[in-house]
Write a protein that holds these residues in place. Structure first.
Motif, PDB file in Angstrom:
ATOM      1  N   TYR A   1       1.959 -12.860  -0.205  1.00  0.00           N
ATOM      2  CA  TYR A   1       2.123 -11.932   0.872  1.00  0.00           C
ATOM      3  C   TYR A   1       2.920 -12.661   2.072  1.00  0.00           C
ATOM      4  CZ  TYR A   1       0.236  -9.548   5.053  1.00  0.00           C
ATOM      5  OH  TYR A   1       0.221  -9.047   6.354  1.00  0.00           O
TER       6      TYR A   1
ATOM      7  N   ASP B   1       7.104  -9.761   7.042  1.00  0.00           N
ATOM      8  CA  ASP B   1       8.013  -8.648   6.392  1.00  0.00           C
ATOM      9  C   ASP B   1       7.066  -7.533   5.890  1.00  0.00           C
ATOM     10  OD1 ASP B   1      10.551  -7.880   5.187  1.00  0.00           O
ATOM     11  OD2 ASP B   1       9.609  -8.243   3.250  1.00  0.00           O
ATOM     12  N   GLN B   2       5.898  -7.853   5.739  1.00  0.00           N
ATOM     13  CA  GLN B   2       4.936  -6.722   5.461  1.00  0.00           C
ATOM     14  C   GLN B   2       4.991  -6.253   4.063  1.00  0.00           C
ATOM     15  OE1 GLN B   2       1.717  -5.418   7.091  1.00  0.00           O
ATOM     16  NE2 GLN B   2       2.093  -7.358   7.710  1.00  0.00           N
ATOM     17  N   SER B   3       5.335  -7.454   3.084  1.00  0.00           N
ATOM     18  CA  SER B   3       5.561  -7.217   1.696  1.00  0.00           C
ATOM     19  C   SER B   3       4.589  -7.991   0.794  1.00  0.00           C
ATOM     20  CB  SER B   3       6.974  -7.349   1.440  1.00  0.00           C
ATOM     21  OG  SER B   3       7.515  -8.656   2.027  1.00  0.00           O
TER      22      SER B   3
ATOM     23  N   ASP C   1       7.166  -3.210  -0.632  1.00  0.00           N
ATOM     24  CA  ASP C   1       7.130  -3.053   0.556  1.00  0.00           C
ATOM     25  C   ASP C   1       6.105  -2.320   0.957  1.00  0.00           C
ATOM     26  OD1 ASP C   1       7.837  -2.018   3.226  1.00  0.00           O
ATOM     27  OD2 ASP C   1       9.743  -2.067   2.702  1.00  0.00           O
ATOM     28  N   LEU C   2       5.087  -2.827   1.767  1.00  0.00           N
ATOM     29  CA  LEU C   2       3.696  -2.073   2.217  1.00  0.00           C
ATOM     30  C   LEU C   2       3.895  -1.119   3.007  1.00  0.00           C
ATOM     31  CD1 LEU C   2       1.641  -5.400   2.969  1.00  0.00           C
ATOM     32  CD2 LEU C   2       1.623  -3.781   0.697  1.00  0.00           C
ATOM     33  N   LYS C   3       5.183  -0.787   3.778  1.00  0.00           N
ATOM     34  CA  LYS C   3       5.317   0.259   4.233  1.00  0.00           C
ATOM     35  C   LYS C   3       5.777   1.713   3.563  1.00  0.00           C
ATOM     36  CE  LYS C   3       7.921  -2.208   6.922  1.00  0.00           C
ATOM     37  NZ  LYS C   3       7.959  -3.689   6.800  1.00  0.00           N
ATOM     38  N   THR C   4       6.453   1.242   2.391  1.00  0.00           N
ATOM     39  CA  THR C   4       6.962   2.365   1.927  1.00  0.00           C
ATOM     40  C   THR C   4       6.489   2.506   0.425  1.00  0.00           C
ATOM     41  OG1 THR C   4       8.903   1.118   1.304  1.00  0.00           O
ATOM     42  CG2 THR C   4       9.183   2.361   3.110  1.00  0.00           C
ATOM     43  N   ASP C   5       5.914   1.434  -0.255  1.00  0.00           N
ATOM     44  CA  ASP C   5       5.707   1.444  -1.768  1.00  0.00           C
ATOM     45  C   ASP C   5       4.229   1.802  -2.061  1.00  0.00           C
ATOM     46  OD1 ASP C   5       8.364   1.110  -1.894  1.00  0.00           O
ATOM     47  OD2 ASP C   5       8.389  -0.965  -2.281  1.00  0.00           O
TER      48      ASP C   5
ATOM     49  N   ARG D   1      -3.071   1.512  -2.449  1.00  0.00           N
ATOM     50  CA  ARG D   1      -3.533   0.739  -1.217  1.00  0.00           C
ATOM     51  C   ARG D   1      -4.650  -0.158  -1.734  1.00  0.00           C
ATOM     52  NH1 ARG D   1      -1.883  -1.504   2.585  1.00  0.00           N
ATOM     53  NH2 ARG D   1      -0.533   0.352   3.091  1.00  0.00           N
TER      54      ARG D   1
ATOM     55  N   ASP E   1      -4.247  -4.160  -0.774  1.00  0.00           N
ATOM     56  CA  ASP E   1      -5.290  -4.777  -0.058  1.00  0.00           C
ATOM     57  C   ASP E   1      -5.825  -5.814  -0.873  1.00  0.00           C
ATOM     58  OD1 ASP E   1      -4.830  -3.345   1.900  1.00  0.00           O
ATOM     59  OD2 ASP E   1      -6.569  -1.889   1.426  1.00  0.00           O
TER      60      ASP E   1
END
Length: 185
Positions: free
Chosen positions: A99, A103-105, A131-135, A152, A156
């Motif tokens: 994690y 980068d939030q990935s 990518d946790l923002k888009t994937d 999610r 998580d």
């Protein structure tokens, strides 16, 4: 038009080097695609089966340092935190995930075994990173057969495993090498 022998030999060496690099990247891609678990087949993570002992080799550290230096973006002055954990899935496989907090990935660590040529970094960024923002989507139904989206709940679980039981590595982005430094003299 005659090419001096030394220039011909240099051109030949460059052509062979580039051909070998292309072949290695192609082979890596083909074998990695076959070895990579399909993200659409969400395998539940058993929280009780998370190993605390993670062997992070010198080569893995070098690969992560190279990746962070290339993709840290505007955060180059800030330390970058990567939490690595071995996670045992319900199918019994141990898989290394990381994690990357800033980068939030999530990184699929089986692809970060050694530093790569600059062309290989793009492949890693698109194929060995979530990518946790888009994937990430809420449910499996929203994945619609995608092979790169994850749920999610899966994300998580991996993040929790990495943060709670993983080994944390802190990197500072290093300046990128000049591309001309990579060319033979």
């Amino acid at each position: 038009m005659s090419i001096p022998f030394q220039n011909f030999m240099l051109l030949q060496r460059q052509l062979i080097s580039r051909t070998l690099i292309c072949m290695m990247l192609s082979a890596h891609y083909l074998f990695a695609e076959a070895a990579q678990p399909d993200k659409s087949e969400q395998v539940a993570v058993s929280q009780a089966a998370i190993s605390q002992e993670v062997l992070v080799t010198k080569e893995m550290r070098a690969a992560l340092q190279q990746f962070v230096s290339h993709y840290a973006g505007n955060a180059k002055a800030k330390p970058q935190h990567i939490y690595i954990a071995s996670v045992k899935t319900e199918s019994g496989e141990n898989t290394l995930y990381a994690y990357w907090k800033e980068d939030q990935s999530i990184l699929l660590m089986n692809f970060f075994t050694q530093a790569v040529e600059e062309e290989g970094l793009s492949w890693l960024h698109h194929k060995a990173r979530v990518d946790l923002k888009t994937d990430v989507v809420a449910t499996e139904a929203e994945m619609s057969g995608s092979n790169y989206l994850v749920t999610r709940a899966w994300a998580d679980n991996i993040i929790q495993a990495c943060r709670e039981r993983g080994q944390v590595l802190v990197f500072k982005a290093m300046p990128r090498r000049n591309k001309s430094a990579l060319k033979p003299h």
